[in-house]
Design a protein around this motif. Structure first.
Motif, PDB file in Angstrom:
ATOM      1  N   MET A  20       0.851  -1.198   0.000  1.00 24.55           N
ATOM      2  CA  MET A  20       0.000   0.000   0.000  1.00 24.55           C
ATOM      3  C   MET A  20       0.884   1.246   0.000  1.00 24.55           C
ATOM      4  SD  MET A  20      -2.830   1.279   2.800  1.00 24.55           S
ATOM      5  CE  MET A  20      -4.010   0.029   2.339  1.00 24.55           C
ATOM      6  N   ASP A  21       0.662   2.099  -0.971  1.00 20.11           N
ATOM      7  CA  ASP A  21       1.433   3.340  -1.074  1.00 20.11           C
ATOM      8  C   ASP A  21       0.586   4.499  -0.545  1.00 20.11           C
ATOM      9  OD1 ASP A  21       3.818   2.274  -2.314  1.00 20.11           O
ATOM     10  OD2 ASP A  21       2.596   1.967  -4.104  1.00 20.11           O
ATOM     11  N   ILE A  22       1.100   5.155   0.478  1.00 20.74           N
ATOM     12  CA  ILE A  22       0.329   6.149   1.228  1.00 20.74           C
ATOM     13  C   ILE A  22       0.995   7.517   1.138  1.00 20.74           C
ATOM     14  CG2 ILE A  22      -0.616   6.745   3.504  1.00 20.74           C
ATOM     15  CD1 ILE A  22      -0.361   3.780   4.251  1.00 20.74           C
ATOM     16  N   ILE A  23       0.174   8.543   0.985  1.00 25.01           N
ATOM     17  CA  ILE A  23       0.626   9.927   1.089  1.00 25.01           C
ATOM     18  C   ILE A  23       0.020  10.516   2.356  1.00 25.01           C
ATOM     19  CG2 ILE A  23       0.492  12.242   0.074  1.00 25.01           C
ATOM     20  CD1 ILE A  23       0.351  10.881  -2.667  1.00 25.01           C
ATOM     21  N   VAL A  24       0.840  11.172   3.156  1.00 27.27           N
ATOM     22  CA  VAL A  24       0.362  11.844   4.364  1.00 27.27           C
ATOM     23  C   VAL A  24       0.573  13.349   4.200  1.00 27.27           C
ATOM     24  CG1 VAL A  24       0.541  12.061   6.876  1.00 27.27           C
ATOM     25  CG2 VAL A  24       0.948   9.839   5.778  1.00 27.27           C
ATOM     26  N   CYS A  25      -0.508  14.099   4.313  1.00 23.52           N
ATOM     27  CA  CYS A  25      -0.417  15.565   4.232  1.00 23.52           C
ATOM     28  C   CYS A  25      -0.262  16.121   5.646  1.00 23.52           C
ATOM     29  CB  CYS A  25      -1.659  16.149   3.578  1.00 23.52           C
ATOM     30  SG  CYS A  25      -1.870  15.661   1.857  1.00 23.52           S
ATOM     31  N   MET A  26       0.779  16.907   5.861  1.00 30.26           N
ATOM     32  CA  MET A  26       1.046  17.460   7.180  1.00 30.26           C
ATOM     33  C   MET A  26       1.251  18.969   7.066  1.00 30.26           C
ATOM     34  SD  MET A  26       3.612  14.507   8.665  1.00 30.26           S
ATOM     35  CE  MET A  26       3.424  15.015  10.364  1.00 30.26           C
ATOM     36  N   LYS A  27       0.970  19.662   8.155  1.00 31.69           N
ATOM     37  CA  LYS A  27       1.065  21.123   8.136  1.00 31.69           C
ATOM     38  C   LYS A  27       1.765  21.622   9.400  1.00 31.69           C
ATOM     39  CE  LYS A  27      -1.745  25.326   7.689  1.00 31.69           C
ATOM     40  NZ  LYS A  27      -3.126  25.886   7.657  1.00 31.69           N
ATOM     41  N   LEU A  28       2.654  22.590   9.210  1.00 32.77           N
ATOM     42  CA  LEU A  28       3.270  23.274  10.351  1.00 32.77           C
ATOM     43  C   LEU A  28       2.370  24.447  10.718  1.00 32.77           C
ATOM     44  CD1 LEU A  28       5.976  22.930  11.955  1.00 32.77           C
ATOM     45  CD2 LEU A  28       6.801  24.898  10.661  1.00 32.77           C
ATOM     46  N   VAL A  29       1.886  24.465  11.946  1.00 31.59           N
ATOM     47  CA  VAL A  29       0.929  25.487  12.373  1.00 31.59           C
ATOM     48  C   VAL A  29       1.523  26.309  13.513  1.00 31.59           C
ATOM     49  CG1 VAL A  29      -1.085  24.141  11.688  1.00 31.59           C
ATOM     50  CG2 VAL A  29      -0.174  23.884  14.000  1.00 31.59           C
ATOM     51  N   PRO A  30       1.096  27.554  13.639  1.00 35.45           N
ATOM     52  CA  PRO A  30       1.577  28.369  14.761  1.00 35.45           C
ATOM     53  C   PRO A  30       0.934  27.916  16.056  1.00 35.45           C
ATOM     54  CG  PRO A  30      -0.036  29.575  13.480  1.00 35.45           C
ATOM     55  CD  PRO A  30       0.221  28.307  12.739  1.00 35.45           C
ATOM     56  N   ASN A  31       1.643  28.127  17.135  1.00 29.61           N
ATOM     57  CA  ASN A  31       1.090  27.838  18.456  1.00 29.61           C
ATOM     58  C   ASN A  31       0.002  28.875  18.741  1.00 29.61           C
ATOM     59  OD1 ASN A  31       0.542  27.557  21.204  1.00 29.61           O
ATOM     60  ND2 ASN A  31       2.633  26.937  21.686  1.00 29.61           N
ATOM     61  N   THR A  32      -1.250  28.454  18.645  1.00 34.17           N
ATOM     62  CA  THR A  32      -2.357  29.403  18.732  1.00 34.17           C
ATOM     63  C   THR A  32      -2.456  30.082  20.094  1.00 34.17           C
ATOM     64  OG1 THR A  32      -3.822  27.539  19.259  1.00 34.17           O
ATOM     65  CG2 THR A  32      -3.728  28.243  16.964  1.00 34.17           C
ATOM     66  N   ALA A  33      -1.819  29.515  21.104  1.00 36.13           N
ATOM     67  CA  ALA A  33      -1.859  30.136  22.429  1.00 36.13           C
ATOM     68  C   ALA A  33      -1.123  31.471  22.435  1.00 36.13           C
ATOM     69  CB  ALA A  33      -1.260  29.201  23.472  1.00 36.13           C
ATOM     70  N   HIS A  34      -0.207  31.660  21.469  1.00 38.43           N
ATOM     71  CA  HIS A  34       0.597  32.882  21.431  1.00 38.43           C
ATOM     72  C   HIS A  34       0.361  33.700  20.163  1.00 38.43           C
ATOM     73  CE1 HIS A  34       2.799  31.313  24.875  1.00 38.43           C
ATOM     74  NE2 HIS A  34       2.972  30.195  24.220  1.00 38.43           N
ATOM     75  N   MET A  35      -0.657  33.341  19.398  1.00 36.97           N
ATOM     76  CA  MET A  35      -0.895  34.013  18.125  1.00 36.97           C
ATOM     77  C   MET A  35      -1.798  35.226  18.325  1.00 36.97           C
ATOM     78  SD  MET A  35      -1.651  32.025  14.586  1.00 36.97           S
ATOM     79  CE  MET A  35      -3.177  31.329  15.175  1.00 36.97           C
ATOM     80  N   THR A  36      -1.533  36.267  17.571  1.00 33.23           N
ATOM     81  CA  THR A  36      -2.327  37.491  17.648  1.00 33.23           C
ATOM     82  C   THR A  36      -3.041  37.736  16.321  1.00 33.23           C
ATOM     83  OG1 THR A  36      -0.427  38.845  16.993  1.00 33.23           O
ATOM     84  CG2 THR A  36      -0.816  38.537  19.365  1.00 33.23           C
ATOM     85  N   PHE A  37      -3.937  38.706  16.350  1.00 33.62           N
ATOM     86  CA  PHE A  37      -4.764  39.001  15.180  1.00 33.62           C
ATOM     87  C   PHE A  37      -4.452  40.397  14.670  1.00 33.62           C
ATOM     88  CE2 PHE A  37      -8.704  40.870  13.512  1.00 33.62           C
ATOM     89  CZ  PHE A  37      -8.945  39.996  12.475  1.00 33.62           C
ATOM     90  N   ASN A  38      -4.273  40.510  13.344  1.00 29.60           N
ATOM     91  CA  ASN A  38      -3.997  41.798  12.719  1.00 29.60           C
ATOM     92  C   ASN A  38      -5.305  42.355  12.166  1.00 29.60           C
ATOM     93  OD1 ASN A  38      -3.309  43.911  10.924  1.00 29.60           O
ATOM     94  ND2 ASN A  38      -1.256  43.037  10.652  1.00 29.60           N
ATOM     95  N   PRO A  39      -5.852  43.422  12.772  1.00 31.37           N
ATOM     96  CA  PRO A  39      -7.148  43.949  12.323  1.00 31.37           C
ATOM     97  C   PRO A  39      -7.103  44.590  10.943  1.00 31.37           C
ATOM     98  CG  PRO A  39      -6.175  45.384  13.983  1.00 31.37           C
ATOM     99  CD  PRO A  39      -5.309  44.164  13.913  1.00 31.37           C
ATOM    100  N   LYS A  40      -5.906  44.970  10.474  1.00 31.99           N
ATOM    101  CA  LYS A  40      -5.798  45.601   9.158  1.00 31.99           C
ATOM    102  C   LYS A  40      -5.855  44.568   8.036  1.00 31.99           C
ATOM    103  CE  LYS A  40      -3.208  49.677  10.682  1.00 31.99           C
ATOM    104  NZ  LYS A  40      -1.955  50.464  10.503  1.00 31.99           N
TER     105      LYS A  40
END
Length: 273
Positions: free
Chosen positions: A1-21
């Motif tokens: 069985m040949d498998i592809i795994v999609c993975m993503k590097l995500v920011p630590n949401t505990a320290h992420m901020t929001f840009n209102p602009k």
């Protein structure tokens, strides 16, 4: 069985901020981690390779630092991996991301002259939590798809997936090729990796796929921020003036009494039964 795994590097949401602009989350300068559900998807793939044989290929899309997913995936037991990166891909929503990933899968199948049997994705990412990318990718490839799988088995030429809902537990049969999104299950983080191999990968770098590589399978007008149909009309951080109070000491009865007193102080009507 040949498998592809999609993975993503995500920011630590505990320290992420929001840009209102820009109406986007600020990801730069924030400690990143591999998306937890994607780690579970890799774990499923490694277990299936052990049981049924075959190969595992890791795909990740992002800036240069996202190569960590490929490096650690291979060091944990995957056979190969690629970083999909190009400035033309920046700002892609889930639809455009699905298109880019599908082009990478087609590139892989042409390069290796084989059809892959299974793609595994985490059911959700902690930075967006839309749960759409896996389904978008399956649709772009015209593959069968099973969402929110909690167990996978290969029986003959069929894939069986366990899907648990609030009402019932289902076992779903699918022809291959299939894409399955994985519900977080293990929660233990990435399994121990081969440190020597990891250091070698970090030194040598991982193979990259750019727009030039994938363009034969892409509609370039439908990728990146300009080609993404998702448009954010308004985004904001809700304001609340509610207090956070933690009652940690005392018996259960004493905690309940303390809670009632706090509610009275806030002018809530308290009744006893």
């Amino acid at each position: 069985m040949d498998i592809i795994v999609c993975m993503k590097l995500v920011p630590n949401t505990a320290h992420m901020t929001f840009n209102p602009k820009t109406m986007r989350l600020e990801r730069y300068g924030i400690l990143s981690l591999i998306n937890p559900a994607d780690i579970d998807a890799l774990e499923y793939a490694l277990n299936m390779k052990k049981d049924y044989g075959g190969t595992i290929t890791v795909l990740t899309m992002g800036i240069a630092s996202a190569s960590e997913c490929v490096e650690k995936g291979i060091a944990a037991g995957a056979d190969e991996g690629y970083l999909i990166t190009d400035s033309a891909f920046a700002g892609s929503d889930t639809y455009a991301t699905g298109m880019i990933l599908s082009a990478a899968v087609r590139w892989l199948q042409q390069k290796n002259e084989k059809r892959y049997d299974l793609i595994l994705c985490g059911s959700v990412t902690v930075d967006g939590e839309t749960g759409q990318t896996g389904s978008q990718l399956a649709e772009q490839l015209d593959w069968a798809q099973i969402s929110c799988a909690s167990e996978l088995r290969q029986i003959g030429d069929k894939l069986w997936a366990k899907q648990e809902t609030e009402e019932q537990t289902l076992w779903l049969e699918s022809d291959q090729p299939t894409l399955a999104t994985i519900e977080p299950k293990y929660g233990k983080g990435l399994r121990p990796v081969d440190i020597k191999k990891l250091r070698q990968l970090e030194k040598e770098g991982v193979p990259k796929l750019t727009l030039q590589d994938l363009e034969p399978w892409l509609d370039c007008s439908s990728i990146g921020a300009h080609g993404s149909p998702t448009k954010i009309a308004r985004s904001y951080i809700p304001f609340t003036n509610r207090k956070q109070v933690v009652i940690s000491s005392g018996s259960d009865f004493e905690k309940a009494q303390a809670l009632l007193e706090l509610l009275k102080q806030e002018d809530y009507e308290v009744t006893y039964e």
